[in-house]
Write a protein that holds these residues in place. Structure first.
Motif, PDB file in Angstrom:
ATOM      1  N   CYS A  54      68.236  67.808  45.319  1.00 48.40           N
ATOM      2  CA  CYS A  54      68.478  68.032  46.743  1.00 48.40           C
ATOM      3  C   CYS A  54      69.686  68.946  46.841  1.00 48.40           C
ATOM      4  N   VAL A  55      69.437  70.215  47.172  1.00 48.33           N
ATOM      5  CA  VAL A  55      70.521  71.191  47.268  1.00 48.33           C
ATOM      6  C   VAL A  55      71.424  70.878  48.452  1.00 48.33           C
ATOM      7  N   ARG A  56      70.823  70.468  49.574  1.00 44.23           N
ATOM      8  CA  ARG A  56      71.607  70.242  50.790  1.00 44.23           C
ATOM      9  C   ARG A  56      72.674  69.174  50.576  1.00 44.23           C
ATOM     10  N   HIS A  57      72.315  68.081  49.924  1.00 48.59           N
ATOM     11  CA  HIS A  57      73.261  66.968  49.752  1.00 48.59           C
ATOM     12  C   HIS A  57      73.776  66.836  48.321  1.00 48.59           C
ATOM     13  N   ARG A  58      73.468  67.824  47.488  1.00 52.26           N
ATOM     14  CA  ARG A  58      73.964  67.882  46.114  1.00 52.26           C
ATOM     15  C   ARG A  58      73.690  66.576  45.363  1.00 52.26           C
ATOM     16  N   ARG A  59      72.410  66.270  45.279  1.00 52.60           N
ATOM     17  CA  ARG A  59      71.982  65.052  44.599  1.00 52.60           C
ATOM     18  C   ARG A  59      70.917  65.372  43.565  1.00 52.60           C
ATOM     19  N   TRP A  60      70.987  64.660  42.460  1.00 53.12           N
ATOM     20  CA  TRP A  60      69.947  64.692  41.427  1.00 53.12           C
ATOM     21  C   TRP A  60      69.174  63.391  41.572  1.00 53.12           C
ATOM     22  N   LEU A  61      67.882  63.503  41.877  1.00 50.84           N
ATOM     23  CA  LEU A  61      67.039  62.332  42.122  1.00 50.84           C
ATOM     24  C   LEU A  61      66.007  62.219  41.011  1.00 50.84           C
ATOM     25  N   ASP A  62      65.667  60.987  40.634  1.00 51.82           N
ATOM     26  CA  ASP A  62      64.685  60.828  39.561  1.00 51.82           C
ATOM     27  C   ASP A  62      63.840  59.585  39.787  1.00 51.82           C
ATOM     28  N   ASN A  63      62.954  59.318  38.852  1.00 53.08           N
ATOM     29  CA  ASN A  63      62.085  58.155  38.966  1.00 53.08           C
ATOM     30  C   ASN A  63      62.532  57.029  38.043  1.00 53.08           C
ATOM     31  N   LEU A  64      63.755  57.116  37.548  1.00 54.19           N
ATOM     32  CA  LEU A  64      64.307  56.046  36.723  1.00 54.19           C
ATOM     33  C   LEU A  64      65.181  55.157  37.592  1.00 54.19           C
ATOM     34  N   ARG A  65      65.095  53.863  37.411  1.00 56.30           N
ATOM     35  CA  ARG A  65      65.840  52.913  38.245  1.00 56.30           C
ATOM     36  C   ARG A  65      66.944  52.281  37.407  1.00 56.30           C
ATOM     37  N   GLU A  66      67.819  53.114  36.894  1.00 56.14           N
ATOM     38  CA  GLU A  66      68.869  52.633  36.010  1.00 56.14           C
ATOM     39  C   GLU A  66      70.179  52.488  36.766  1.00 56.14           C
ATOM     40  N   ALA A  67      70.986  51.529  36.317  1.00 56.47           N
ATOM     41  CA  ALA A  67      72.332  51.330  36.855  1.00 56.47           C
ATOM     42  C   ALA A  67      72.321  51.115  38.361  1.00 56.47           C
ATOM     43  N   GLY A  68      71.186  50.652  38.901  1.00 53.91           N
ATOM     44  CA  GLY A  68      71.109  50.338  40.308  1.00 53.91           C
ATOM     45  C   GLY A  68      71.094  51.536  41.235  1.00 53.91           C
ATOM     46  N   THR A  69      70.871  52.739  40.711  1.00 55.78           N
ATOM     47  CA  THR A  69      70.863  53.935  41.553  1.00 55.78           C
ATOM     48  C   THR A  69      69.604  54.734  41.307  1.00 55.78           C
ATOM     49  N   THR A  70      69.229  55.537  42.292  1.00 61.76           N
ATOM     50  CA  THR A  70      68.083  56.438  42.137  1.00 61.76           C
ATOM     51  C   THR A  70      68.513  57.884  42.284  1.00 61.76           C
ATOM     52  N   TRP A  71      69.811  58.131  42.419  1.00 60.54           N
ATOM     53  CA  TRP A  71      70.287  59.508  42.484  1.00 60.54           C
ATOM     54  C   TRP A  71      71.689  59.584  41.905  1.00 60.54           C
ATOM     55  N   LEU A  72      72.036  60.786  41.439  1.00 59.79           N
ATOM     56  CA  LEU A  72      73.356  61.051  40.889  1.00 59.79           C
ATOM     57  C   LEU A  72      73.976  62.201  41.676  1.00 59.79           C
ATOM     58  N   SER A  73      75.254  62.089  41.966  1.00 63.50           N
ATOM     59  CA  SER A  73      75.937  63.117  42.742  1.00 63.50           C
ATOM     60  C   SER A  73      76.201  64.349  41.886  1.00 63.50           C
ATOM     61  N   LEU A  74      75.939  65.521  42.473  1.00 62.76           N
ATOM     62  CA  LEU A  74      76.221  66.796  41.819  1.00 62.76           C
ATOM     63  C   LEU A  74      77.432  67.484  42.452  1.00 62.76           C
ATOM     64  N   ALA A  75      78.216  66.735  43.200  1.00 58.71           N
ATOM     65  CA  ALA A  75      79.360  67.334  43.891  1.00 58.71           C
ATOM     66  C   ALA A  75      80.328  67.989  42.916  1.00 58.71           C
ATOM     67  N   ALA A  76      80.474  67.406  41.730  1.00 55.97           N
ATOM     68  CA  ALA A  76      81.406  67.960  40.734  1.00 55.97           C
ATOM     69  C   ALA A  76      80.727  68.950  39.803  1.00 55.97           C
ATOM     70  N   LEU A  77      79.441  69.229  40.027  1.00 56.13           N
ATOM     71  CA  LEU A  77      78.688  70.121  39.137  1.00 56.13           C
ATOM     72  C   LEU A  77      77.980  71.199  39.968  1.00 56.13           C
ATOM     73  N   PRO A  78      78.725  72.071  40.622  1.00 56.62           N
ATOM     74  CA  PRO A  78      78.083  73.100  41.459  1.00 56.62           C
ATOM     75  C   PRO A  78      77.191  74.032  40.655  1.00 56.62           C
ATOM     76  N   GLU A  79      77.445  74.184  39.340  1.00 57.61           N
ATOM     77  CA  GLU A  79      76.604  75.072  38.544  1.00 57.61           C
ATOM     78  C   GLU A  79      75.183  74.536  38.419  1.00 57.61           C
ATOM     79  N   VAL A  80      75.003  73.222  38.503  1.00 53.97           N
ATOM     80  CA  VAL A  80      73.665  72.636  38.451  1.00 53.97           C
ATOM     81  C   VAL A  80      72.915  72.943  39.747  1.00 53.97           C
ATOM     82  N   VAL A  81      73.602  72.817  40.883  1.00 54.81           N
ATOM     83  CA  VAL A  81      72.989  73.146  42.171  1.00 54.81           C
ATOM     84  C   VAL A  81      72.621  74.631  42.219  1.00 54.81           C
ATOM     85  N   GLN A  82      73.507  75.496  41.741  1.00 52.84           N
ATOM     86  CA  GLN A  82      73.225  76.926  41.728  1.00 52.84           C
ATOM     87  C   GLN A  82      72.049  77.244  40.809  1.00 52.84           C
ATOM     88  N   ALA A  83      71.988  76.559  39.672  1.00 54.26           N
ATOM     89  CA  ALA A  83      70.865  76.771  38.756  1.00 54.26           C
ATOM     90  C   ALA A  83      69.545  76.436  39.437  1.00 54.26           C
TER      91      ALA A  83
END
Length: 368
Positions: free
Chosen positions: A153-182
């Motif tokens: 999700c480019v708008r909210h800088r989130r990496w979303l997946d189908n794994l239900r690990e660590a109680g989350t379904t998304w990881l923040s990309l706020a500290a990784l702008p190069e991933v969003v740009q990629a």
């Protein structure tokens, strides 16, 4: 179902009342699974999913929406469109598994199947960004049909997946702008060159998987990006495509440049030498051992060095905006084809690391 979907038991035809639009329609979400859509529609109208499915057609029982998908035949699709206050064409544009080649067959009356273990091909369901879905009347979680096990999700800088690990379904990309740009660059590549762009990205992703599976080949930047993740990230398999995304997209651009010239008929020994120097430069920039890291690239180049068939009007044209047909050995596939099916390479993230033999012939066994 067309295309090899198990048909199962043909429901017994019976009289059925005409479908009537429900009081509260849900708004369509692009790429949503049919199971997710009917679950939202039922929840918004305060009815059990089983009751809604009974109104749609004949079937057995609903299954967990986060891991399975429901398939309809044409009459059931028409009834769902009426119940949801939409048109059939509108549903087809938004919901991939309501397109004609996914429909069930073998029954004249409205019918559906919600198989627990036999979806049509590999099924990647990724939870949608809840911030994006807030405006779509979503009383339940939304699941999207994805060509990968993850989405960005480019708008909210989130990496979303189908794994239900660590109680989350998304990881923040706020500290990784190069991933969003990629991700922006990958979308631009695929829009610009079409089917060939999807193919070369699939291949680049699985070359990257080879490097990930051999820790000594992994660029130092990958470990640095992992340390930048603020939430509990879970397993290596979960974060592998995330931390390697920028290099994967740059590599895909290099593969596309080679394939464009090869399909245009302007590829020769000098061009090949220049391209390999370019790739070696990338490997040095990424602080990778060029000799060993080039092994999967050599395998890819061998597969993409066969004779080029006559392309006539599909020949890639000069200029920035040009289409690239699926290059040999790839074949044209529907846009919703998973990348694991699209690639011509055997490696997947999480495969057992290969070990070189005395002749430096590498082999990979196992699959995540």
């Amino acid at each position: 179902m067309n295309g090899g979907q198990p048909r199962g038991r043909t429901p017994r035809a019976r009289a059925r009342r005409p479908a009537v639009a429900l009081p509260r329609p849900v708004r369509l979400i692009a790429d949503e699974s049919t199971g997710s859509f009917v679950t939202r529609l039922a929840a918004l109208n305060d009815m059990p999913v089983a009751e809604l499915m009974e109104r749609i057609g004949d079937g057995e029982r609903p299954m967990p929406v986060q891991s399975t998908e429901v398939y309809l035949n044409a009459p059931a699709r028409e009834r769902l469109a009426v119940l949801g206050g939409s048109s059939v064409s509108g549903l087809q544009r938004a919901l991939p598994h309501l397109r004609d080649h996914y429909l069930l067959d073998g029954s004249a009356g409205p019918a559906w199947q919600w198989p627990q273990w036999q979806p049509r091909g590999p099924l990647f369901l990724v939870r949608a960004c809840d911030l994006c879905a807030q405006a779509r009347r979503r009383p339940t979680d939304v699941y999207l049909v994805s060509v990968t096990r993850w989405r960005v999700c480019v708008r909210h800088r989130r990496w979303l997946d189908n794994l239900r690990e660590a109680g989350t379904t998304w990881l923040s990309l706020a500290a990784l702008p190069e991933v969003v740009q990629a991700h922006r660059e990958r979308v631009a590549l695929e829009r610009r060159v079409g089917a060939g762009g999807r193919s070369v990205f699939a291949d680049a992703l699985h070359i990257t998987a080879f490097w990930w599976n051999v820790p000594s080949l992994s660029p130092p930047a990958w470990a640095a990006r992992r340390r930048m993740l603020t939430e509990p990230a879970g397993s290596d398999l979960r974060i592998a495509p995330l931390v390697s995304y920028p290099e994967t997209v740059r590599l895909a651009g290099g593969l596309a440049a080679r394939e464009r010239r090869r399909l245009r008929g302007t590829w020769d020994a000098n061009a090949d030498q220049a391209w390999r120097k370019l790739i070696d430069g990338l490997l040095r920039e990424w602080e990778m051992p060029a000799l060993l890291a080039s092994l999967p690239l050599d395998r890819w180049a061998d597969q993409h060095s066969g004779p080029v068939a006559s392309l006539s009007e599909e020949r890639p044209s000069r200029g920035r905006w040009r289409r690239l047909p699926a290059p040999f050995p790839h074949t044209v596939s529907p846009p919703e084809t998973q990348l694991e099916e699209l690639t011509c390479l055997p490696w997947r993230f999480g495969d057992e690391a290969p070990a070189p033999d005395v002749t430096q012939v590498w082999s990979v066994s196992g699959r995540a």
